[in-house]
Enzyme design. Structure first.
Site, PDB file in Angstrom:
ATOM      1  N   PRO A  17       0.854  -1.202   0.000  1.00  0.00           N
ATOM      2  CA  PRO A  17       0.000   0.000   0.000  1.00  0.00           C
ATOM      3  C   PRO A  17       0.881   1.241   0.000  1.00  0.00           C
ATOM      4  O   PRO A  17       1.852   1.305   0.748  1.00  0.00           O
ATOM      5  CB  PRO A  17      -0.762  -0.116   1.328  1.00  0.00           C
ATOM      6  CG  PRO A  17       0.087  -0.978   2.196  1.00  0.00           C
ATOM      7  CD  PRO A  17       0.853  -1.905   1.296  1.00  0.00           C
ATOM      8  N   GLN A  71      -6.802  -0.761   2.907  1.00  0.00           N
ATOM      9  CA  GLN A  71      -6.221  -0.442   4.218  1.00  0.00           C
ATOM     10  C   GLN A  71      -6.892   0.769   4.882  1.00  0.00           C
ATOM     11  O   GLN A  71      -7.080   1.801   4.243  1.00  0.00           O
ATOM     12  CB  GLN A  71      -4.734  -0.147   4.063  1.00  0.00           C
ATOM     13  CG  GLN A  71      -4.031   0.019   5.399  1.00  0.00           C
ATOM     14  CD  GLN A  71      -2.565   0.394   5.251  1.00  0.00           C
ATOM     15  OE1 GLN A  71      -2.237   1.489   4.828  1.00  0.00           O
ATOM     16  NE2 GLN A  71      -1.691  -0.518   5.613  1.00  0.00           N
ATOM     17  N   CYS A 102       2.407   3.147   9.894  1.00  0.00           N
ATOM     18  CA  CYS A 102       2.720   4.474   9.360  1.00  0.00           C
ATOM     19  C   CYS A 102       3.509   5.296  10.384  1.00  0.00           C
ATOM     20  O   CYS A 102       3.065   5.476  11.518  1.00  0.00           O
ATOM     21  CB  CYS A 102       1.447   5.213   8.956  1.00  0.00           C
ATOM     22  SG  CYS A 102       1.839   6.800   8.202  1.00  0.00           S
ATOM     23  N   LYS A 141      -0.873  -4.521   8.763  1.00  0.00           N
ATOM     24  CA  LYS A 141       0.471  -4.214   8.261  1.00  0.00           C
ATOM     25  C   LYS A 141       1.200  -3.437   9.347  1.00  0.00           C
ATOM     26  O   LYS A 141       0.684  -2.454   9.861  1.00  0.00           O
ATOM     27  CB  LYS A 141       0.402  -3.398   6.980  1.00  0.00           C
ATOM     28  CG  LYS A 141       1.793  -3.032   6.472  1.00  0.00           C
ATOM     29  CD  LYS A 141       1.767  -2.649   5.009  1.00  0.00           C
ATOM     30  CE  LYS A 141       3.140  -2.259   4.503  1.00  0.00           C
ATOM     31  NZ  LYS A 141       3.524  -0.908   4.910  1.00  0.00           N
ATOM     32  N   GLY A 203      10.274  -4.702   2.748  1.00  0.00           N
ATOM     33  CA  GLY A 203      11.376  -3.787   3.027  1.00  0.00           C
ATOM     34  C   GLY A 203      12.614  -4.146   2.267  1.00  0.00           C
ATOM     35  O   GLY A 203      13.171  -5.233   2.440  1.00  0.00           O
TER      36      GLY A 203
HETATM   37  C1  LIG Z   1       5.037   6.945  -1.130  1.00  0.00           C
HETATM   38  C2  LIG Z   1       4.786   5.901  -0.076  1.00  0.00           C
HETATM   39  C3  LIG Z   1       3.547   5.814   0.513  1.00  0.00           C
HETATM   40  C4  LIG Z   1       3.290   4.826   1.479  1.00  0.00           C
HETATM   41  N1  LIG Z   1       2.028   4.716   1.985  1.00  0.00           N
HETATM   42  C5  LIG Z   1       1.722   3.671   2.814  1.00  0.00           C
HETATM   43  C6  LIG Z   1       0.380   3.423   3.206  1.00  0.00           C
HETATM   44  O1  LIG Z   1      -0.562   4.116   2.808  1.00  0.00           O
HETATM   45  N2  LIG Z   1       0.170   2.380   4.048  1.00  0.00           N
HETATM   46  C7  LIG Z   1       1.180   1.568   4.484  1.00  0.00           C
HETATM   47  O2  LIG Z   1       0.934   0.630   5.247  1.00  0.00           O
HETATM   48  N3  LIG Z   1       2.446   1.760   4.105  1.00  0.00           N
HETATM   49  C8  LIG Z   1       2.738   2.780   3.263  1.00  0.00           C
HETATM   50  N4  LIG Z   1       4.022   2.936   2.818  1.00  0.00           N
HETATM   51  C9  LIG Z   1       5.063   1.967   3.205  1.00  0.00           C
HETATM   52  C10 LIG Z   1       5.183   0.853   2.154  1.00  0.00           C
HETATM   53  O3  LIG Z   1       3.987   0.110   2.068  1.00  0.00           O
HETATM   54  C11 LIG Z   1       6.348  -0.110   2.493  1.00  0.00           C
HETATM   55  O4  LIG Z   1       6.116  -0.646   3.765  1.00  0.00           O
HETATM   56  C12 LIG Z   1       7.715   0.602   2.510  1.00  0.00           C
HETATM   57  O5  LIG Z   1       7.863   1.448   1.388  1.00  0.00           O
HETATM   58  C13 LIG Z   1       8.857  -0.429   2.530  1.00  0.00           C
HETATM   59  O6  LIG Z   1       8.804  -1.265   1.400  1.00  0.00           O
HETATM   60  P1  LIG Z   1       9.784  -1.052   0.116  1.00  0.00           P
HETATM   61  O7  LIG Z   1      11.203  -1.112   0.629  1.00  0.00           O
HETATM   62  O8  LIG Z   1       9.457  -2.185  -0.809  1.00  0.00           O
HETATM   63  O9  LIG Z   1       9.460   0.289  -0.455  1.00  0.00           O
HETATM   64  C14 LIG Z   1       4.315   3.938   1.876  1.00  0.00           C
HETATM   65  C15 LIG Z   1       5.576   4.060   1.290  1.00  0.00           C
HETATM   66  C16 LIG Z   1       5.827   5.011   0.325  1.00  0.00           C
HETATM   67  C17 LIG Z   1       7.197   5.089  -0.300  1.00  0.00           C
END
Ligand SMILES: Cc1cc2nc3c(=O)[nH]c(=O)nc-3n(C[C@H](O)[C@H](O)[C@H](O)COP(=O)(O)O)c2cc1C
Length: 333
Positions: A17, A71, A102, A141, A203
């Site tokens: 998300p 979510q 968050c 999450k 992550g």
């Molecule tokens: C622009 C952006 C918006 C995000 N918004 C949410 C969100 O709405 N809900 C959530 O649980 N995590 C949110 N996250 C976290 C991501 O879901 C994820 O946990 C985090 O980016 C780590 O994963 P990655 O290394 O694959 O990017 C957001 C991340 C980014 C970069």
């Protein structure tokens, strides 16, 4: 393949998300590139109960995206439960996910998002309250903890399971880390070994090989991919192919990238209207352009686009310019 409650997830690759990103236009595009599950951007419980038009639009789901996880976030039991009931009854989402990760102060100061991570008992209380009131499977999450001194990932995950949660997505960072440092996959592994419900690891999965390594090292049921999919739905396709067939597919051509960028633009226009969509699409266009050679000028220029025509012409010109260069290089070579 794995299951979240009675929902079948066809492969191990999940779109994370992302607020401001994971609306129906992007999710459908990523789904078409093979994601097993797509997750929607977080929506505030109170905003759902207030039912303003913008929030209701955020709940829009195209049936082709499914299975889809929607979510919600909030810091109070009453409103979170009511919002979950609304999503349960009035949307076709397959899964209701609660945001307990968050890190943004605006969210945590309302006791929402990562604030939950400090108290497994509160997590149990909240998840059981929501799960008992809805039919759809409920998931959470979360991050591994608040800071290095407060890493309750295992207790928190057990609380989710005991309360009737059907899966956990775990980002291997603390709240204090925000997006800095590296994700701790050892704790993801520990959590996977501590619960019986599916765990999606999250992550620092930047390549298909990273996804395989996370699955191998932690034993998780799925890999959740966030930033690596921005402007890059091929990351999802390439990861599915790599995991299922051991094949590393080539990166797409500039033309293919820009074609999908334009498709994404048109879907966003259908969802939000040209004015809003083109402005939102500027950041996406820059992400689609990232990594292509000679993109510096065009990446700046997309920020000045106000209409679909502006943006499409700019992207088309860029493709022609790059292809002409490639052709002359080939002839010279
Ligand atoms: C622009 C952006 C918006 C995000 N918004 C949410 C969100 O709405 N809900 C959530 O649980 N995590 C949110 N996250 C976290 C991501 O879901 C994820 O946990 C985090 O980016 C780590 O994963 P990655 O290394 O694959 O990017 C957001 C991340 C980014 C970069």
């Amino acid at each position: 393949m794995f299951h979240i409650g009675d929902i079948e997830i066809k492969n191990k690759v999940v779109l994370a998300p992302m607020a401001g990103v994971c609306n129906s236009a992007f999710r459908l595009t990523v789904k078409e590139f093979g994601a097993g599950l797509v997750c929607a951007e977080m929506v505030s419980d109170k905003a759902i109960l207030f039912k303003n038009a913008k929030t209701m639009n955020m709940l829009y789901i195209d049936e082709r995206e499914k299975p889809l996880s929607l979510q919600i976030f909030g810091g109070e039991k009453e409103t979170l439960v009511e919002a979950a009931k609304f999503v349960d009854k009035h949307t076709t989402a397959d899964i209701i996910d609660i945001n307990m990760g968050c890190p943004v102060p605006k969210i945590t100061k309302c006791d929402a998002g990562a604030k939950w991570l400090l108290d497994p008992n509160k997590i149990y209380d909240m998840v059981s309250a929501v799960a008992s009131e809805v039919d759809k499977p409920v998931t959470v999450k979360m991050r591994i903890g608040w800071d290095d001194e407060h890493i309750f990932a295992v207790d928190n995950a057990r609380a989710v399971e005991a309360a009737g949660g059907k899966a956990i997505a775990l980002h291997g960072r603390t709240r204090v880390q925000m997006y800095e440092g590296t994700a701790n996959w050892d704790i993801i592994k520990e959590v996977k070994q501590s619960v019986g419900i599916p765990v999606m690891g999250n992550g620092d999965v930047q390549t298909p090989q990273d996804a395989k390594r996370m699955l191998d090292e932690t034993g998780v049921d799925g890999v959740m991919i966030g930033r690596a999919a921005l402007g890059n739905p091929w990351m999802i396709y390439r990861t599915v192919q790599y995991l299922e067939h051991g094949k590393l597919i080539d990166e797409p051509s500039v033309r293919d990238k820009m074609d999908v960028c334009k498709l994404h633009l048109d879907r966003l226009i259908a969802l939000k209207g040209e004015n809003v969509a083109v402005r939102e699409m500027r950041k996406h266009a820059a992400w689609y352009l990232k990594g292509t050679r000679g993109n510096a000028t065009v990446r700046n220029s997309v920020n000045d686009c106000n209409t679909r025509n502006d943006m499409v012409s700019l992207l088309d010109e860029f493709v022609l310019e790059i292809e002409a260069k490639q052709q002359s290089n080939a002839q010279a070579g």
